[in-house]
Design a protein around this motif. Structure first.
Motif, PDB file in Angstrom:
ATOM      1  N   HIS A 168       3.769   0.508   0.022  1.00 23.50           N
ATOM      2  CA  HIS A 168       2.722  -0.429  -0.406  1.00 23.50           C
ATOM      3  C   HIS A 168       2.368  -1.335   0.775  1.00 23.50           C
ATOM      4  O   HIS A 168       3.014  -1.298   1.818  1.00 23.50           O
ATOM      5  CB  HIS A 168       3.213  -1.279  -1.585  1.00 23.50           C
ATOM      6  N   HIS A 169       1.339  -2.149   0.570  1.00 20.79           N
ATOM      7  CA  HIS A 169       1.030  -3.214   1.531  1.00 20.79           C
ATOM      8  C   HIS A 169       0.619  -4.446   0.749  1.00 20.79           C
ATOM      9  O   HIS A 169       0.361  -4.374  -0.455  1.00 20.79           O
ATOM     10  CB  HIS A 169      -0.056  -2.788   2.537  1.00 20.79           C
ATOM     11  N   HIS A 170       0.580  -5.564   1.447  1.00 22.87           N
ATOM     12  CA  HIS A 170       0.097  -6.819   0.874  1.00 22.87           C
ATOM     13  C   HIS A 170      -1.184  -7.186   1.613  1.00 22.87           C
ATOM     14  O   HIS A 170      -1.202  -7.187   2.854  1.00 22.87           O
ATOM     15  CB  HIS A 170       1.143  -7.924   1.024  1.00 22.87           C
ATOM     16  N   ALA A 171      -2.232  -7.468   0.880  1.00 23.69           N
ATOM     17  CA  ALA A 171      -3.520  -7.776   1.506  1.00 23.69           C
ATOM     18  C   ALA A 171      -3.552  -9.184   2.085  1.00 23.69           C
ATOM     19  O   ALA A 171      -4.204  -9.429   3.093  1.00 23.69           O
ATOM     20  CB  ALA A 171      -4.656  -7.599   0.491  1.00 23.69           C
ATOM     21  N   ARG A 172      -2.839 -10.113   1.460  1.00 22.54           N
ATOM     22  CA  ARG A 172      -2.961 -11.518   1.828  1.00 22.54           C
ATOM     23  C   ARG A 172      -1.714 -12.138   2.445  1.00 22.54           C
ATOM     24  O   ARG A 172      -1.781 -13.224   3.006  1.00 22.54           O
ATOM     25  CB  ARG A 172      -3.328 -12.328   0.575  1.00 22.54           C
ATOM     26  N   SER A 173      -0.579 -11.488   2.351  1.00 19.03           N
ATOM     27  CA  SER A 173       0.673 -12.147   2.713  1.00 19.03           C
ATOM     28  C   SER A 173       1.485 -11.359   3.729  1.00 19.03           C
ATOM     29  O   SER A 173       1.386 -10.142   3.816  1.00 19.03           O
ATOM     30  CB  SER A 173       1.539 -12.347   1.461  1.00 19.03           C
ATOM     31  N   THR A 174       2.301 -12.095   4.457  1.00 21.20           N
ATOM     32  CA  THR A 174       3.320 -11.522   5.332  1.00 21.20           C
ATOM     33  C   THR A 174       4.617 -11.480   4.533  1.00 21.20           C
ATOM     34  O   THR A 174       4.940 -12.429   3.813  1.00 21.20           O
ATOM     35  CB  THR A 174       3.504 -12.400   6.584  1.00 21.20           C
ATOM     36  N   GLU A 175       5.363 -10.381   4.671  1.00 14.67           N
ATOM     37  CA  GLU A 175       6.648 -10.270   3.986  1.00 14.67           C
ATOM     38  C   GLU A 175       7.758 -10.254   5.033  1.00 14.67           C
ATOM     39  O   GLU A 175       7.648  -9.580   6.056  1.00 14.67           O
ATOM     40  CB  GLU A 175       6.699  -9.015   3.126  1.00 14.67           C
ATOM     41  N   ARG A 192      -1.380  -6.006   5.302  1.00 12.96           N
ATOM     42  CA  ARG A 192      -2.036  -4.692   5.392  1.00 12.96           C
ATOM     43  C   ARG A 192      -1.212  -3.610   6.072  1.00 12.96           C
ATOM     44  O   ARG A 192      -1.686  -2.495   6.228  1.00 12.96           O
ATOM     45  CB  ARG A 192      -3.415  -4.795   6.022  1.00 12.96           C
ATOM     46  N   VAL A 193       0.016  -3.894   6.496  1.00 16.54           N
ATOM     47  CA  VAL A 193       0.864  -2.869   7.090  1.00 16.54           C
ATOM     48  C   VAL A 193       1.633  -2.175   5.959  1.00 16.54           C
ATOM     49  O   VAL A 193       2.417  -2.821   5.252  1.00 16.54           O
ATOM     50  CB  VAL A 193       1.850  -3.455   8.123  1.00 16.54           C
ATOM     51  N   GLU A 221      -3.686  -6.024  -7.703  1.00 15.38           N
ATOM     52  CA  GLU A 221      -4.403  -7.184  -7.155  1.00 15.38           C
ATOM     53  C   GLU A 221      -3.704  -8.486  -7.551  1.00 15.38           C
ATOM     54  O   GLU A 221      -3.522  -9.377  -6.727  1.00 15.38           O
ATOM     55  CB  GLU A 221      -5.855  -7.181  -7.638  1.00 15.38           C
ATOM     56  N   ARG A 222      -3.313  -8.588  -8.798  1.00 16.13           N
ATOM     57  CA  ARG A 222      -2.655  -9.798  -9.300  1.00 16.13           C
ATOM     58  C   ARG A 222      -1.411 -10.152  -8.482  1.00 16.13           C
ATOM     59  O   ARG A 222      -1.178 -11.313  -8.144  1.00 16.13           O
ATOM     60  CB  ARG A 222      -2.283  -9.589 -10.766  1.00 16.13           C
ATOM     61  N   TYR A 223      -0.582  -9.129  -8.191  1.00 17.09           N
ATOM     62  CA  TYR A 223       0.673  -9.362  -7.485  1.00 17.09           C
ATOM     63  C   TYR A 223       0.578  -9.104  -5.985  1.00 17.09           C
ATOM     64  O   TYR A 223       1.578  -9.219  -5.280  1.00 17.09           O
ATOM     65  CB  TYR A 223       1.779  -8.494  -8.079  1.00 17.09           C
ATOM     66  N   ASP A 224      -0.608  -8.747  -5.488  1.00 21.74           N
ATOM     67  CA  ASP A 224      -0.817  -8.418  -4.074  1.00 21.74           C
ATOM     68  C   ASP A 224       0.186  -7.367  -3.605  1.00 21.74           C
ATOM     69  O   ASP A 224       0.770  -7.457  -2.529  1.00 21.74           O
ATOM     70  CB  ASP A 224      -0.760  -9.663  -3.187  1.00 21.74           C
ATOM     71  N   VAL A 225       0.371  -6.357  -4.436  1.00 21.21           N
ATOM     72  CA  VAL A 225       1.200  -5.202  -4.111  1.00 21.21           C
ATOM     73  C   VAL A 225       0.298  -3.989  -4.295  1.00 21.21           C
ATOM     74  O   VAL A 225       0.018  -3.585  -5.416  1.00 21.21           O
ATOM     75  CB  VAL A 225       2.438  -5.092  -5.024  1.00 21.21           C
ATOM     76  N   HIS A 226      -0.183  -3.437  -3.190  1.00 23.05           N
ATOM     77  CA  HIS A 226      -1.156  -2.343  -3.211  1.00 23.05           C
ATOM     78  C   HIS A 226      -0.451  -1.063  -2.763  1.00 23.05           C
ATOM     79  O   HIS A 226      -0.098  -0.921  -1.590  1.00 23.05           O
ATOM     80  CB  HIS A 226      -2.334  -2.667  -2.294  1.00 23.05           C
TER      81      HIS A 226
END
Length: 164
Positions: free
Chosen positions: A57-64, A95-96, A145-150
């Protein structure tokens, strides 16, 4: 407890919610975005021997950020697979594509932080139900989208993990 940007947050171990996973694993839910005025979310994840931690997966808005407290993990980072042991740190920009799991024969314990935060405790509870076979994985798809887990297609990672 919800705080403002100028307040501190302390979560005692006995106050953290623990969500059990198969094979002795667990999510320990420490701080959701709503607990930190949106600055970050933090959880601890323990994985049983060779267990997967997250599908690609990736996150569109956040760094993990992942810090390995104990054990050894394999991480998919883009198209590269790396092994990270106790004391290692992994930072994944937005996005990574990434995924992770305990290496075969090993357990793992890691701290995961997402910044800026997204309220994801509901996601972790739902993911536990999926892993226990109480609901299908497809139930997570409308929540991306809700959890920013794509979720992304990473057939190589999935086949590598399944072969073990």
């Amino acid at each position: 407890m919800t705080v403002t940007p100028s307040q501190s947050l302390v979560v005692a171990a006995e106050d953290a919610e623990v969500v059990g996973l198969p094979a002795g694993g667990a999510f320990t839910l420490l701080a959701d975005a709503s607990d930190t005025a949106g600055t970050l979310g933090v959880n601890r994840l323990t994985l049983g021997r060779g267990r997967d931690g997250a599908k690609p997966h990736h996150h569109a808005r956040s760094t993990e950020v992942f810090y390995v407290l104990d054990g050894e993990l394999e991480f998919l980072l883009g198209e590269e697979v790396v092994t990270v042991s106790k004391g290692g740190l992994v930072v994944v920009p937005p996005r990574v594509p990434h995924a992770f799991g305990a290496v075969p024969g090993a357990e793992a314990d890691l701290l995961a932080m997402l910044t800026p935060g997204v309220d994801r405790f509901g996601y972790f509870r739902q993911l536990a139900r999926v892993q226990h076979g109480l609901e299908p994985f497809d139930n997570l798809l409308p929540e991306q989208e809700r959890y920013d887990v794509h979720f992304v297609d990473a057939a190589g990672w999935l086949s590598m993990r399944a072969a073990r």
